[in-house]
Write an enzyme that holds these catalytic residues in place. Structure first.
Site, PDB file in Angstrom:
ATOM      1  N   CYS A 107       0.848  -1.188   0.000  1.00  0.00           N
ATOM      2  CA  CYS A 107       0.000   0.000   0.000  1.00  0.00           C
ATOM      3  C   CYS A 107       0.885   1.239   0.000  1.00  0.00           C
ATOM      4  CB  CYS A 107      -0.881   0.000   1.224  1.00  0.00           C
ATOM      5  SG  CYS A 107      -1.798  -1.535   1.391  1.00  0.00           S
ATOM      6  N   ARG A 159       1.299   3.123  -9.100  1.00  0.00           N
ATOM      7  CA  ARG A 159       1.368   1.724  -8.699  1.00  0.00           C
ATOM      8  C   ARG A 159       0.017   1.030  -8.792  1.00  0.00           C
ATOM      9  NH1 ARG A 159       4.984   1.773  -3.359  1.00  0.00           N
ATOM     10  NH2 ARG A 159       3.533   0.122  -2.931  1.00  0.00           N
ATOM     11  N   TRP A 217      -3.749  -1.537  -1.487  1.00  0.00           N
ATOM     12  CA  TRP A 217      -3.629  -2.667  -2.424  1.00  0.00           C
ATOM     13  C   TRP A 217      -4.073  -3.863  -1.589  1.00  0.00           C
ATOM     14  CZ3 TRP A 217      -2.567  -3.974  -7.374  1.00  0.00           C
ATOM     15  CH2 TRP A 217      -2.142  -5.281  -7.633  1.00  0.00           C
ATOM     16  N   ASN A 264       0.745  -0.772   6.091  1.00  0.00           N
ATOM     17  CA  ASN A 264       1.173  -1.479   4.880  1.00  0.00           C
ATOM     18  C   ASN A 264       1.775  -2.797   5.332  1.00  0.00           C
ATOM     19  OD1 ASN A 264       2.111  -2.229   2.384  1.00  0.00           O
ATOM     20  ND2 ASN A 264       3.830  -0.795   2.363  1.00  0.00           N
ATOM     21  N   GLY A 265       1.475  -3.885   4.630  1.00  0.00           N
ATOM     22  CA  GLY A 265       2.066  -5.180   4.993  1.00  0.00           C
ATOM     23  C   GLY A 265       1.010  -6.164   5.452  1.00  0.00           C
ATOM     24  N   GLU A 271       9.973 -19.542 -20.629  1.00  0.00           N
ATOM     25  CA  GLU A 271       9.844 -18.214 -20.023  1.00  0.00           C
ATOM     26  C   GLU A 271      11.011 -17.309 -20.447  1.00  0.00           C
ATOM     27  OE1 GLU A 271       7.599 -16.594 -18.717  1.00  0.00           O
ATOM     28  OE2 GLU A 271       8.474 -15.080 -17.433  1.00  0.00           O
ATOM     29  N   LYS A 292      10.436 -13.832 -22.352  1.00  0.00           N
ATOM     30  CA  LYS A 292      10.932 -12.553 -21.803  1.00  0.00           C
ATOM     31  C   LYS A 292      11.762 -11.832 -22.860  1.00  0.00           C
ATOM     32  CE  LYS A 292       8.992 -11.905 -18.998  1.00  0.00           C
ATOM     33  NZ  LYS A 292       8.021 -12.684 -18.288  1.00  0.00           N
ATOM     34  N   GLU A 331       9.619 -10.551 -25.911  1.00  0.00           N
ATOM     35  CA  GLU A 331       8.628  -9.498 -25.670  1.00  0.00           C
ATOM     36  C   GLU A 331       9.251  -8.141 -25.362  1.00  0.00           C
ATOM     37  OE1 GLU A 331       5.923  -9.950 -22.334  1.00  0.00           O
ATOM     38  OE2 GLU A 331       7.441 -10.993 -21.165  1.00  0.00           O
ATOM     39  N   HIS A 381      14.794 -33.227 -32.509  1.00  0.00           N
ATOM     40  CA  HIS A 381      13.642 -33.518 -33.365  1.00  0.00           C
ATOM     41  C   HIS A 381      13.295 -32.325 -34.261  1.00  0.00           C
ATOM     42  CE1 HIS A 381      13.035 -37.296 -31.312  1.00  0.00           C
ATOM     43  NE2 HIS A 381      13.212 -36.648 -30.167  1.00  0.00           N
ATOM     44  N   LYS A 411      -0.562  -4.671 -20.098  1.00  0.00           N
ATOM     45  CA  LYS A 411      -0.341  -5.383 -18.830  1.00  0.00           C
ATOM     46  C   LYS A 411      -1.479  -6.351 -18.532  1.00  0.00           C
ATOM     47  CE  LYS A 411       1.849  -6.378 -15.127  1.00  0.00           C
ATOM     48  NZ  LYS A 411       2.914  -7.355 -15.371  1.00  0.00           N
TER      49      LYS A 411
HETATM   50  C1  F6R Z   1       4.576 -11.903 -20.074  1.00  0.00           C
HETATM   51  C2  F6R Z   1       3.297 -11.575 -19.480  1.00  0.00           C
HETATM   52  C3  F6R Z   1       2.062 -12.148 -20.076  1.00  0.00           C
HETATM   53  C4  F6R Z   1       1.056 -12.515 -18.970  1.00  0.00           C
HETATM   54  C5  F6R Z   1      -0.264 -12.979 -19.594  1.00  0.00           C
HETATM   55  C6  F6R Z   1      -1.250 -13.426 -18.539  1.00  0.00           C
HETATM   56  O1  F6R Z   1       5.639 -11.320 -19.397  1.00  0.00           O
HETATM   57  O2  F6R Z   1       3.231 -10.830 -18.523  1.00  0.00           O
HETATM   58  O3  F6R Z   1       2.350 -13.252 -20.862  1.00  0.00           O
HETATM   59  O4  F6R Z   1       1.602 -13.521 -18.177  1.00  0.00           O
HETATM   60  O5  F6R Z   1      -0.824 -11.954 -20.352  1.00  0.00           O
HETATM   61  O6  F6R Z   1      -1.566 -12.398 -17.678  1.00  0.00           O
HETATM   62  P1  F6R Z   1      -2.192 -12.678 -16.264  1.00  0.00           P
HETATM   63  O7  F6R Z   1      -1.198 -13.433 -15.461  1.00  0.00           O
HETATM   64  O8  F6R Z   1      -2.483 -11.319 -15.702  1.00  0.00           O
HETATM   65  O9  F6R Z   1      -3.435 -13.484 -16.487  1.00  0.00           O
END
Ligand code: F6R
Length: 602
Positions: A2, A27, A74, A98-99, A477, A481, A484, A500, A597
């Site tokens: 928070c 945030r 949050w 917070n916490g 992953e 990373k 993207e 393969h 996001k």
């Molecule tokens: C990659 C990334 C996305 C999310 C995906 C699912 O770094 O962030 O691939 O993992 O869009 O999002 P959530 O977890 O919010 O359902």
């Protein structure tokens, strides 16, 4: 995670606090509130949703006084609502927090027996009542006595209507700073909140309790008065939002040890895993015959590792699906099927739709989610929150590793409920994951090597990532990373699958990142590495200190941990590789092109 702002001085407190809260809004929060004090009277205003909603209310209200506290929430305990928003009150005591108070349930039960009435679902209200209980005319002493009873990581900022112009604040493993002005003091969870008023800060240490008035700051540690030097911060406001890090993604990579500690907090007691929000009876859990994990993107990678955990510890067959595929395939579901959506945001359209389909077909649903009271959390029968705190960088980092920790907890929990794991096994396994944050810190301290690597490798057009078993999803992953945020083409593969097809790609230009940490399949991975080296591929190995590979162009060393927990440690080199290459190329790390996001459309 928070946001907290406090003020005591001679100016009107409300506008200073509101401005401070606004500076923390990047945030993302779900509710907010402010309380100010004048002549021993406290006025409070709280509102659900964005800060704008609170601001509208404040425009038509009067919060008088030159001392006050404010909070953006949050949610961790209790959904976002006006009653759960801070400040919370117990008689003359008002506070923000917070916490997480780990032992809040026990404390609440005993306070209720003593006649205290709770108006919210938060753990915070326990603190207010506890301070009130210890209050015998000395505010500071009452806070000190209450804090002794609290377990967990927290920061608290409190006011007492009987103690004019004095704020008492507490820091324990949750950030809190005190800013100094001319005959005024500012208290904040984050420097940017008050950076427009002062650059001079005292940084409280864990266990510190401070009595703050306009003209003085007295800091106590274990009851003894201590000095904390005033330091001048030279950050620009935007650098300050990122805690001095260049990007949110980097900040969030560094937050992982803290985030994992928060995921684990309050989840274990003497050989028992405690998942209080699961809301399924022991009978329901014992009846589970099949589990389906559904997710997208990085969360899907976490789910793939979750399959290994659950099958190993609970011996229940697990299917893992990409949510957008799951939606449109025939589903075999009955009341003995447990569906587990995994999502950071809790709003991903495909995951939410998959959840609804599964529920309609009669499945029980427990989600693993970061955002409290998000759509996925609300739709599920039960929830296991990851408590990673807000993730701002589009590329998921701390959300991923906390999902892994949550899946590990879920597997242990199911293993225990199904009778596969005994209390002594749980104790041992919990101890192993509890040790991880410190081991992750060791990996973080190796960051400068990745900067050097980025300089040498940012020009490559393609990367291949390989891993086996628990670390196959880590290869996926790593590739995700990199592509993207740096826009370099990358593929993740199960190392054993390389011959393969993808082996055809390997030549002297091809960097191949291989997870080669200690595991039952270590020798098999080494054979795959030899296949790459035989074709002059450039091997970049993630290895343990004693297993560095002489033919590799790079060995990124991580501490040796239990094989099943190694993905949490091995994820960090993948994050650093992608981050530093993207940063070296000048890419917009926090907001990569074409990405959002939270993917709320199909
Ligand atoms: C990659 C990334 C996305 C999310 C995906 C699912 O770094 O962030 O691939 O993992 O869009 O999002 P959530 O977890 O919010 O359902």
């Amino acid at each position: 995670m928070c946001g907290i702002v406090g003020y005591t001085g001679s100016r009107a407190a409300m506008p200073i606090i509101l401005e401070g809260l606004k500076r923390l809004e990047y945030r993302g929060y779900d509710s907010a509130g402010i309380a100010t004090m004048q002549d021993g009277n406290c006025s409070t205003i709280k509102e659900k949703g964005k800060l704008m909603n609170l601001e509208k209310l404040l425009a038509s209200s009067h919060l008088p006084g030159s001392m006050g506290i404010g909070h953006t929430r949050w949610a961790t305990h209790g959904k976002p609502s006006v009653s759960n928003a801070h400040p919370h009150q117990s008689d003359n005591i008002y506070l923000v927090h917070n916490g997480i108070i780990e032992n809040h349930k026990k404390l609440k039960a005993s306070l209720e027996k003593e006649g205290y009435t709770f108006l919210s679902q938060t753990d915070t209200e326990v603190i207010a009542h506890l301070i009130r209980k210890h209050y015998q005319g000395d505010f500071l002493e009452a806070v000190m006595a209450a804090v002794k009873q609290l377990k967990g990581a927290f920061s608290i900022v409190a006011m007492d209507t009987m103690t004019p112009q004095s704020i008492v604040c507490v820091k324990k493993e949750s950030p809190l700073v005190i800013g100094t002005g001319a005959d005024e003091h500012f208290i904040a969870s984050d420097i940017p909140a008050v950076l427009s008023h002062t650059r001079d800060f005292q940084f409280l240490e864990d266990g510190d309790i401070a009595l703050v008035t306009p003209g003085s700051v007295q800091i106590y540690h274990n009851g003894v008065l201590v000095e904390r030097p005033v330091k001048t911060v030279s950050w620009s406001p935007s650098a300050a939002e990122k805690g001095g890090y260049k990007h949110f993604m980097l900040k969030e990579i560094y937050e992982q040890p803290r985030a994992i500690r928060d995921t684990l907090m309050g989840k274990h007691d003497d050989g028992e895993i405690l998942l209080s929000d699961i809301h399924l009876s022991d009978g329901d859990l014992a009846a589970v015959e099949r589990i389906q994990l559904v997710a997208c993107g990085t969360s899907w990678h976490a789910a793939m590792i979750g399959k290994y955990y659950i099958e190993k510890y609970a011996a229940i067959p697990v299917e893992v699906d990409i949510a957008s595929e799951y939606r449109y395939r025939p589903k075999i579901i009955n009341p003995t099927t447990l569906v587990v959506p995994v999502s950071q945001s809790g709003e991903t359209a495909d995951t939410l739709a998959a959840l609804k389909d599964a529920k309609q077909l009669g499945a029980k649903v427990i989600c693993i989610c970061n955002v409290v009271d998000s759509s996925i959390a609300r739709e599920s029968h039960g929830v296991l929150y990851t408590n990673a705190g807000p993730e701002i960088g589009v590329a998921s980092t701390k959300a991923f590793t906390t999902q892994l920790a949550a899946l590990y907890l879920l597997a242990l929990f199911l293993g225990q409920k199904c009778g596969h794991l005994k209390a002594k096994d749980i104790k041992r396994k919990f101890k192993a994951i509890e040790a991880l944050p410190e081991q992750m810190e060791q990996v973080l301290s190796d960051e400068p090597r990745y900067t050097e690597f980025a300089r040498n490798f940012h020009n490559h057009q393609d990367f291949l990532f390989l891993g086996r078993s628990y670390n196959f999803p880590i290869a996926l992953e790593g590739a995700l990373k990199l592509k993207e945020i740096s826009y370099i083409h990358a593929e993740g593969y199960a190392a054993g699958e390389m011959k393969h097809g993808p082996i055809a790609l390997i030549d002297k230009e091809m960097p191949v990142v291989v997870v080669a940490t200690a595991s039952e399949v270590y020798e098999k991975t080494i054979s795959n590495i030899e296949e790459v080296m035989a074709r002059n591929g450039l091997v970049i190995a993630i290895t343990n200190p004693d297993n560095q590979l002489s033919g590799a162009v790079e060995n990124f060393v991580v501490p040796e941990v239990d094989e099943e927990l190694s993905p949490l440690v091995n994820a960090i080199p993948m994050q650093f590789l992608a981050y530093h290459i993207a940063d070296y190329k000048g890419c917009d790390v926090d907001q990569p092109r074409n990405l959002a996001k939270s993917v709320t459309v199909e």
